[in-house]
Design an enzyme around this catalytic site. Structure first.
Site, mmCIF file in Angstrom:
data_model
loop_
_atom_site.group_PDB
_atom_site.id
_atom_site.type_symbol
_atom_site.label_atom_id
_atom_site.label_comp_id
_atom_site.label_asym_id
_atom_site.label_seq_id
_atom_site.Cartn_x
_atom_site.Cartn_y
_atom_site.Cartn_z
ATOM 1 C CG ASN A 164 22.978 13.286 19.127
ATOM 2 O OD1 ASN A 164 22.063 13.901 18.016
ATOM 3 N ND2 ASN A 164 23.554 14.007 19.417
ATOM 4 C CG HIS A 212 14.769 11.683 18.758
ATOM 5 N ND1 HIS A 212 15.505 12.289 18.214
ATOM 6 C CD2 HIS A 212 13.557 11.279 18.756
ATOM 7 C CE1 HIS A 212 14.757 13.541 17.860
ATOM 8 N NE2 HIS A 212 13.328 13.189 18.645
ATOM 9 C CB CYS A 225 12.724 -8.766 16.557
ATOM 10 S SG CYS A 225 11.879 -9.439 15.340
ATOM 11 C CB SER A 240 17.721 22.940 14.824
ATOM 12 O OG SER A 240 17.249 21.814 14.302
HETATM 13 C C1 BV8 Z 1 6.307 12.555 17.326
HETATM 14 C C2 BV8 Z 1 16.044 9.714 14.214
HETATM 15 C C3 BV8 Z 1 3.508 11.414 18.572
HETATM 16 C C4 BV8 Z 1 15.895 9.146 13.163
HETATM 17 C C5 BV8 Z 1 14.551 11.856 14.102
HETATM 18 C C6 BV8 Z 1 4.786 19.389 17.680
HETATM 19 C C7 BV8 Z 1 4.254 17.653 18.844
HETATM 20 C C8 BV8 Z 1 4.844 16.966 18.580
HETATM 21 C C9 BV8 Z 1 5.280 16.262 17.239
HETATM 22 C C10 BV8 Z 1 5.019 17.760 16.294
HETATM 23 C C11 BV8 Z 1 5.248 18.343 16.439
HETATM 24 N N1 BV8 Z 1 4.966 19.317 15.240
HETATM 25 C C12 BV8 Z 1 5.023 18.469 14.687
HETATM 26 C C13 BV8 Z 1 5.331 16.661 15.103
HETATM 27 C C14 BV8 Z 1 5.649 16.175 14.305
HETATM 28 C C15 BV8 Z 1 7.426 15.188 14.038
HETATM 29 C C16 BV8 Z 1 7.913 17.092 13.779
HETATM 30 O O1 BV8 Z 1 9.015 17.614 14.949
HETATM 31 N N2 BV8 Z 1 8.376 17.243 13.393
HETATM 32 C C17 BV8 Z 1 9.379 18.880 12.840
HETATM 33 C C18 BV8 Z 1 10.337 17.908 11.455
HETATM 34 C C19 BV8 Z 1 8.239 19.748 12.632
HETATM 35 N N3 BV8 Z 1 7.777 14.970 15.118
HETATM 36 C C20 BV8 Z 1 7.559 13.393 15.431
HETATM 37 O O2 BV8 Z 1 7.467 12.633 14.552
HETATM 38 C C21 BV8 Z 1 8.291 12.910 16.964
HETATM 39 N N4 BV8 Z 1 7.103 12.108 17.587
HETATM 40 O O3 BV8 Z 1 5.626 13.725 16.964
HETATM 41 O O4 BV8 Z 1 5.439 11.389 17.567
HETATM 42 C C22 BV8 Z 1 3.517 10.425 18.675
HETATM 43 C C23 BV8 Z 1 2.330 10.789 19.597
HETATM 44 C C24 BV8 Z 1 1.268 9.950 20.152
HETATM 45 C C25 BV8 Z 1 1.838 8.721 19.707
HETATM 46 C C26 BV8 Z 1 3.079 8.659 18.666
HETATM 47 C C27 BV8 Z 1 3.591 9.768 18.502
HETATM 48 C C28 BV8 Z 1 9.685 11.889 16.668
HETATM 49 C C29 BV8 Z 1 10.693 12.945 16.036
HETATM 50 C C30 BV8 Z 1 11.869 11.895 16.441
HETATM 51 C C31 BV8 Z 1 12.261 12.065 14.539
HETATM 52 N N5 BV8 Z 1 13.537 11.202 14.340
HETATM 53 N N6 BV8 Z 1 15.786 11.224 14.740
HETATM 54 C C32 BV8 Z 1 17.626 9.419 12.648
HETATM 55 O O5 BV8 Z 1 18.030 9.683 13.244
HETATM 56 O O6 BV8 Z 1 18.022 8.941 11.950
HETATM 57 S S1 BV8 Z 1 14.216 13.476 14.434
HETATM 58 C C33 BV8 Z 1 15.545 13.863 13.999
HETATM 59 O O7 BV8 Z 1 16.281 16.046 14.011
HETATM 60 C C34 BV8 Z 1 16.807 13.410 14.206
HETATM 61 O O8 BV8 Z 1 17.528 12.608 14.728
HETATM 62 C C35 BV8 Z 1 17.363 14.653 15.485
HETATM 63 O O9 BV8 Z 1 17.358 13.835 16.737
HETATM 64 C C36 BV8 Z 1 16.297 15.808 15.791
HETATM 65 C C37 BV8 Z 1 16.639 16.866 15.921
HETATM 66 O O10 BV8 Z 1 17.610 17.450 14.469
HETATM 67 P P1 BV8 Z 1 19.581 18.254 15.775
HETATM 68 O O11 BV8 Z 1 19.558 16.917 16.500
HETATM 69 O O12 BV8 Z 1 18.310 19.451 16.573
HETATM 70 O O13 BV8 Z 1 20.271 18.064 14.269
HETATM 71 P P2 BV8 Z 1 19.814 19.471 13.829
HETATM 72 O O14 BV8 Z 1 20.780 19.537 12.349
HETATM 73 O O15 BV8 Z 1 18.376 19.965 13.253
HETATM 74 O O16 BV8 Z 1 20.124 20.721 14.116
HETATM 75 C C38 BV8 Z 1 22.440 20.661 14.944
HETATM 76 C C39 BV8 Z 1 22.224 21.567 15.638
HETATM 77 O O17 BV8 Z 1 23.740 21.972 16.388
HETATM 78 C C40 BV8 Z 1 22.213 23.584 14.351
HETATM 79 O O18 BV8 Z 1 21.738 24.222 15.324
HETATM 80 C C41 BV8 Z 1 23.461 23.378 13.899
HETATM 81 O O19 BV8 Z 1 23.855 25.205 13.749
HETATM 82 C C42 BV8 Z 1 24.762 23.077 15.268
HETATM 83 N N7 BV8 Z 1 25.359 22.975 14.544
HETATM 84 C C43 BV8 Z 1 26.315 22.543 13.917
HETATM 85 N N8 BV8 Z 1 27.623 22.215 13.868
HETATM 86 C C44 BV8 Z 1 27.819 22.580 15.296
HETATM 87 C C45 BV8 Z 1 25.838 22.820 16.204
HETATM 88 N N9 BV8 Z 1 26.510 23.163 17.272
HETATM 89 C C46 BV8 Z 1 27.550 23.526 18.090
HETATM 90 N N10 BV8 Z 1 28.796 22.903 17.533
HETATM 91 C C47 BV8 Z 1 28.566 22.471 16.339
HETATM 92 N N11 BV8 Z 1 30.318 22.647 16.181
#
Ligand code: BV8
Length: 241
Positions: free
Chosen positions: A96, A113, A121, A182
């Site tokens: 977060n 993140h 900057c 998630s």
């Molecule tokens: C990178 C910041 C490489 C900005 C975010 C395999 C390995 C490595 C990378 C990858 C890979 N496959 C794909 C990738 C690329 C990519 C990725 O993972 N893509 C996904 C979509 C497949 N990953 C990246 O690009 C990462 N970087 O890998 O770099 C690299 C290597 C060398 C050199 C350079 C680079 C960077 C990822 C970070 C991106 N930035 N956020 C912003 O916030 O605007 S990520 C974004 O999703 C969010 O910020 C959050 O941090 C993240 C995860 O989401 P969650 O927090 O899980 O939220 P979500 O809504 O999904 O789920 C919420 C959960 O809560 C649900 O399960 C729900 O049921 C539950 N919930 C709801 N209410 C409640 C609850 N639980 C309890 N109580 C409740 N009341």
């Protein structure tokens, strides 16, 4: 069960822990990605293509976070209590970009993140506190250069922060807990696999519903974070795991 006075704990949190504080998650039906595309607001390419749109996206989220009604909830406070009771043994790694863990009292914390209340900057690389709106005209407090500021968050395709420190903690931990995520964004979603490969730590998922990686956790408890997290912490403090 491990006694309460031993063992290192790593707790990964996601947007779900802040949901009951009034902040949106990403992938719930009413989540952020249901209203805007990642490609348009959360990648370096988007920022080059349309910086105003990206600034506006984060300005709206920063304004929401700073609205008077957004406060840490019982789940944030429970993790802060655990860390206060076991000060050297609990590391919170959050995906977060809000400041609710800090405001609840958590001190040993990694924002892998980044943080929405910070600016970075692109000219001098300084990171500064940035509670207000950011525009193309905003000037860096460190080098005074205007037009080179970005929000200090990790976009898709960028390397998350402090990965070495996180991986070191995962290797040393005896308990890994994922809260309110998630399990769909890497490398964070892969942490439970790292821990299982090492083979020592107990693993627990606390979430509203099963995450994408739910089957990898030895223990799984589902419900709102403000209920399941305080209960889990109470049990840890009284019985260990
Ligand atoms: C990178 C910041 C490489 C900005 C975010 C395999 C390995 C490595 C990378 C990858 C890979 N496959 C794909 C990738 C690329 C990519 C990725 O993972 N893509 C996904 C979509 C497949 N990953 C990246 O690009 C990462 N970087 O890998 O770099 C690299 C290597 C060398 C050199 C350079 C680079 C960077 C990822 C970070 C991106 N930035 N956020 C912003 O916030 O605007 S990520 C974004 O999703 C969010 O910020 C959050 O941090 C993240 C995860 O989401 P969650 O927090 O899980 O939220 P979500 O809504 O999904 O789920 C919420 C959960 O809560 C649900 O399960 C729900 O049921 C539950 N919930 C709801 N209410 C409640 C609850 N639980 C309890 N109580 C409740 N009341």
């Amino acid at each position: 069960m491990r006694q309460r006075d031993t063992g290192k704990i790593v707790i990964l949190t996601g947007a779900g822990i802040s949901k009951e504080s009034g902040l949106d998650t990403f992938r719930d039906p009413d989540g952020i990605w249901s209203r805007v595309r990642i490609e348009d607001v959360a990648t370096p390419e988007a920022f080059v293509r349309d910086p105003v749109r990206v600034h506006d996206f984060y300005n709206a989220r920063r304004e929401r976070l700073r609205a008077g009604s957004i406060e840490p909830n019982a789940a944030h406070r429970a993790l802060a209590r655990l860390q206060a009771d076991w000060p050297d043994d609990v590391l919170v790694v959050t995906q977060n970009i809000d400041d609710l863990h800090e405001r609840a009292g958590t001190t040993t914390l990694i924002h892998m993140h980044g943080e929405i209340l910070q600016a970075r900057c692109q000219a001098c690389h300084a990171v500064s506190a940035w509670p207000g709106d950011m525009t193309m005209e905003s000037a860096c407090p460190a080098c005074t250069q205007a037009g080179d500021l970005r929000v200090n968050v990790v976009w898709f395709g960028e390397m998350p922060f402090e990965m070495d420190r996180i991986l070191e903690a995962l290797e040393a931990c005896d308990l890994f807990v994922a809260v309110g995520t998630s399990g769909s964004v890497y490398p964070a979603a892969g942490f439970v696999r790292e821990v299982r490969m090492i083979g020592r730590a107990h693993t627990a998922e606390l979430n509203l519903v099963p995450s994408e990686g739910h089957s990898l956790f030895a223990e799984r408890t589902y419900g709102p974070a403000t209920q399941v997290v305080p209960d889990f912490v109470e049990r840890l403090l009284n019985e260990g795991w």
